[in-house]
Design a protein around this motif. Sequence first.
Motif, PDB file in Angstrom:
ATOM      1  N   LEU A   7       0.852  -1.195   0.000  1.00  8.25           N
ATOM      2  CA  LEU A   7       0.000   0.000   0.000  1.00  8.25           C
ATOM      3  C   LEU A   7       0.882   1.237   0.000  1.00  8.25           C
ATOM      4  O   LEU A   7       1.840   1.316   0.770  1.00  8.25           O
ATOM      5  CB  LEU A   7      -0.894  -0.012   1.244  1.00  8.25           C
ATOM      6  N   ASN A   8       0.573   2.186  -0.856  1.00 12.17           N
ATOM      7  CA  ASN A   8       1.404   3.389  -0.917  1.00 12.17           C
ATOM      8  C   ASN A   8       1.403   4.132   0.423  1.00 12.17           C
ATOM      9  O   ASN A   8       0.404   4.151   1.145  1.00 12.17           O
ATOM     10  CB  ASN A   8       0.917   4.331  -2.034  1.00 12.17           C
ATOM     11  N   ASN A   9       2.521   4.738   0.759  1.00 12.42           N
ATOM     12  CA  ASN A   9       2.672   5.505   2.003  1.00 12.42           C
ATOM     13  C   ASN A   9       2.217   4.712   3.232  1.00 12.42           C
ATOM     14  O   ASN A   9       1.360   5.154   3.989  1.00 12.42           O
ATOM     15  CB  ASN A   9       1.891   6.831   1.928  1.00 12.42           C
ATOM     16  N   GLN A  13       6.473  -0.216   3.350  1.00 11.90           N
ATOM     17  CA  GLN A  13       7.743   0.237   2.793  1.00 11.90           C
ATOM     18  C   GLN A  13       8.915  -0.428   3.508  1.00 11.90           C
ATOM     19  O   GLN A  13       9.922  -0.773   2.889  1.00 11.90           O
ATOM     20  CB  GLN A  13       7.858   1.756   2.894  1.00 11.90           C
ATOM     21  N   ARG A  14       8.793  -0.637   4.820  1.00 14.61           N
ATOM     22  CA  ARG A  14       9.904  -1.270   5.537  1.00 14.61           C
ATOM     23  C   ARG A  14      10.033  -2.743   5.169  1.00 14.61           C
ATOM     24  O   ARG A  14      11.124  -3.311   5.294  1.00 14.61           O
ATOM     25  CB  ARG A  14       9.752  -1.088   7.046  1.00 14.61           C
ATOM     26  N   ILE A  15       8.946  -3.378   4.714  1.00 15.54           N
ATOM     27  CA  ILE A  15       9.050  -4.763   4.257  1.00 15.54           C
ATOM     28  C   ILE A  15       9.801  -4.822   2.932  1.00 15.54           C
ATOM     29  O   ILE A  15      10.566  -5.756   2.668  1.00 15.54           O
ATOM     30  CB  ILE A  15       7.663  -5.415   4.132  1.00 15.54           C
ATOM     31  N   LEU A  16       9.600  -3.822   2.087  1.00 19.28           N
ATOM     32  CA  LEU A  16      10.401  -3.728   0.858  1.00 19.28           C
ATOM     33  C   LEU A  16      11.884  -3.648   1.188  1.00 19.28           C
ATOM     34  O   LEU A  16      12.713  -4.312   0.551  1.00 19.28           O
ATOM     35  CB  LEU A  16       9.977  -2.490   0.052  1.00 19.28           C
ATOM     36  N   TRP A  17      12.227  -2.822   2.180  1.00 15.45           N
ATOM     37  CA  TRP A  17      13.624  -2.723   2.607  1.00 15.45           C
ATOM     38  C   TRP A  17      14.120  -4.083   3.086  1.00 15.45           C
ATOM     39  O   TRP A  17      15.213  -4.528   2.722  1.00 15.45           O
ATOM     40  CB  TRP A  17      13.746  -1.667   3.714  1.00 15.45           C
ATOM     41  N   MET A  18      13.326  -4.768   3.895  1.00 18.45           N
ATOM     42  CA  MET A  18      13.699  -6.089   4.409  1.00 18.45           C
ATOM     43  C   MET A  18      13.979  -7.059   3.264  1.00 18.45           C
ATOM     44  O   MET A  18      14.989  -7.772   3.250  1.00 18.45           O
ATOM     45  CB  MET A  18      12.569  -6.622   5.292  1.00 18.45           C
ATOM     46  N   LEU A  19      13.091  -7.090   2.287  1.00 17.80           N
ATOM     47  CA  LEU A  19      13.253  -8.009   1.161  1.00 17.80           C
ATOM     48  C   LEU A  19      14.519  -7.696   0.367  1.00 17.80           C
ATOM     49  O   LEU A  19      15.215  -8.610  -0.105  1.00 17.80           O
ATOM     50  CB  LEU A  19      12.019  -7.941   0.264  1.00 17.80           C
ATOM     51  N   GLU A  20      14.828  -6.412   0.216  1.00 15.07           N
ATOM     52  CA  GLU A  20      16.045  -6.033  -0.503  1.00 15.07           C
ATOM     53  C   GLU A  20      17.292  -6.404   0.294  1.00 15.07           C
ATOM     54  O   GLU A  20      18.303  -6.822  -0.282  1.00 15.07           O
ATOM     55  CB  GLU A  20      16.026  -4.535  -0.811  1.00 15.07           C
ATOM     56  N   TYR A  31      -1.395  -1.389  -4.200  1.00 12.50           N
ATOM     57  CA  TYR A  31      -2.712  -0.903  -3.815  1.00 12.50           C
ATOM     58  C   TYR A  31      -2.588   0.584  -3.506  1.00 12.50           C
ATOM     59  O   TYR A  31      -1.571   1.032  -2.964  1.00 12.50           O
ATOM     60  CB  TYR A  31      -3.246  -1.642  -2.582  1.00 12.50           C
ATOM     61  N   GLN A  32      -3.623   1.345  -3.835  1.00 12.72           N
ATOM     62  CA  GLN A  32      -3.621   2.797  -3.608  1.00 12.72           C
ATOM     63  C   GLN A  32      -4.655   3.171  -2.557  1.00 12.72           C
ATOM     64  O   GLN A  32      -5.772   2.647  -2.549  1.00 12.72           O
ATOM     65  CB  GLN A  32      -3.919   3.547  -4.901  1.00 12.72           C
ATOM     66  N   SER A 213      13.022   2.835  -4.312  1.00 18.24           N
ATOM     67  CA  SER A 213      12.800   3.026  -5.753  1.00 18.24           C
ATOM     68  C   SER A 213      11.730   2.070  -6.271  1.00 18.24           C
ATOM     69  O   SER A 213      10.963   2.419  -7.170  1.00 18.24           O
ATOM     70  CB  SER A 213      14.106   2.817  -6.522  1.00 18.24           C
ATOM     71  N   ARG A 214      11.661   0.886  -5.702  1.00 21.23           N
ATOM     72  CA  ARG A 214      10.653  -0.079  -6.166  1.00 21.23           C
ATOM     73  C   ARG A 214       9.274   0.226  -5.591  1.00 21.23           C
ATOM     74  O   ARG A 214       8.258  -0.068  -6.211  1.00 21.23           O
ATOM     75  CB  ARG A 214      11.064  -1.492  -5.771  1.00 21.23           C
ATOM     76  N   GLY A 215       9.235   0.813  -4.400  1.00 17.82           N
ATOM     77  CA  GLY A 215       7.954   1.053  -3.740  1.00 17.82           C
ATOM     78  C   GLY A 215       7.200   2.255  -4.237  1.00 17.82           C
ATOM     79  O   GLY A 215       5.983   2.344  -4.084  1.00 17.82           O
ATOM     80  N   GLY A 216       7.899   3.218  -4.799  1.00 13.97           N
ATOM     81  CA  GLY A 216       7.230   4.426  -5.262  1.00 13.97           C
ATOM     82  C   GLY A 216       7.186   5.486  -4.174  1.00 13.97           C
ATOM     83  O   GLY A 216       7.887   5.398  -3.160  1.00 13.97           O
ATOM     84  N   GLN A 217       6.349   6.481  -4.363  1.00 15.09           N
ATOM     85  CA  GLN A 217       6.294   7.637  -3.454  1.00 15.09           C
ATOM     86  C   GLN A 217       6.075   7.204  -2.009  1.00 15.09           C
ATOM     87  O   GLN A 217       5.206   6.385  -1.712  1.00 15.09           O
ATOM     88  CB  GLN A 217       5.184   8.590  -3.860  1.00 15.09           C
ATOM     89  N   TYR A 218       6.860   7.767  -1.118  1.00 16.70           N
ATOM     90  CA  TYR A 218       6.775   7.448   0.305  1.00 16.70           C
ATOM     91  C   TYR A 218       7.002   8.738   1.076  1.00 16.70           C
ATOM     92  O   TYR A 218       8.060   9.346   0.968  1.00 16.70           O
ATOM     93  CB  TYR A 218       7.829   6.399   0.663  1.00 16.70           C
ATOM     94  N   ASP A 219       6.013   9.153   1.845  1.00 23.53           N
ATOM     95  CA  ASP A 219       6.069  10.440   2.525  1.00 23.53           C
ATOM     96  C   ASP A 219       6.585  10.350   3.958  1.00 23.53           C
ATOM     97  O   ASP A 219       6.318  11.213   4.774  1.00 23.53           O
ATOM     98  CB  ASP A 219       4.675  11.087   2.529  1.00 23.53           C
ATOM     99  N   TYR A 220       7.343   9.287   4.254  1.00 25.01           N
ATOM    100  CA  TYR A 220       7.951   9.115   5.584  1.00 25.01           C
ATOM    101  C   TYR A 220       6.933   9.290   6.703  1.00 25.01           C
ATOM    102  O   TYR A 220       7.127  10.066   7.626  1.00 25.01           O
ATOM    103  CB  TYR A 220       9.140  10.059   5.749  1.00 25.01           C
ATOM    104  N   ALA A 221       5.861   8.481   6.592  1.00 25.69           N
ATOM    105  CA  ALA A 221       4.848   8.384   7.658  1.00 25.69           C
ATOM    106  C   ALA A 221       4.231   9.733   7.986  1.00 25.69           C
ATOM    107  O   ALA A 221       3.748   9.929   9.060  1.00 25.69           O
ATOM    108  CB  ALA A 221       5.467   7.759   8.892  1.00 25.69           C
TER     109      ALA A 221
END
Length: 221
Positions: A7-9, A13-20, A31-32, A213-221
């Motif tokens: 889900l955006n924002n 996002q931290r799971i994306l970091w974990m996977l990388e 999902y938006q 970069s893979r997750g897209g826009q992220y407004d830091y919570a």
Amino acid sequence: MIILHHLNNSRSQRILWMLEELGVEYEIQRYQRDGQTNLAPESLKKIHPLGKSPVITDGEVTVAESGAIIDYLARKYSDKALIPQADTEAYRQYTYWLHFAEGTLMPPMVAKLVFDKVRQNAKPFFVKMVANKIADKVMDGYFGLNLVANLKYVEQHLADNEWFAGEALSGADIQMSFPLEAMASRNISGEYPNIDAYVKRIHARPAYQQGLSRGGQYDYA
């Protein structure tokens, strides 16, 4: 194949970091949020009944909740690189911070966010004045005090430790990233320099940048 239902924002996002960091193959199902309510779409309920993100599917296995996902991935895919050895002080710290992030630190942060929105959106003037007084009383009497105490505690821990659990990055760091990013993005006064330095440190990691970069826009919570 691991699928991250992203889900955006959001906390995913931290799971994306974990996977990388793990370097495993995965796919992203995006999902938006609803443009008006800012809530996750109903389609996420097809993956998990609560319809929230993050959630992963790994074959026939579905795992929800950030801490549970991080621990699951660390145990199955990290060859113990992101989870300390059991029955050590580092492991106890790993477990503690894995739960501290959402169990202790996030509730007063969310309360502050909610009451800040109450202050901003209340109208007309009389309603706004009453709403501000209620918000101030609740924050000053409970949530605000807890938030300050929690942040000072984290600040002191990072004064003495580069990472949250042991001498190397672990899943606990990935779990703690979301609330600390949220705090650092609003820490205009520089009151928590160790937290600020920590957030900059994790943002500099190549795996973090790749996840971003893979997750897209992220407004830091």
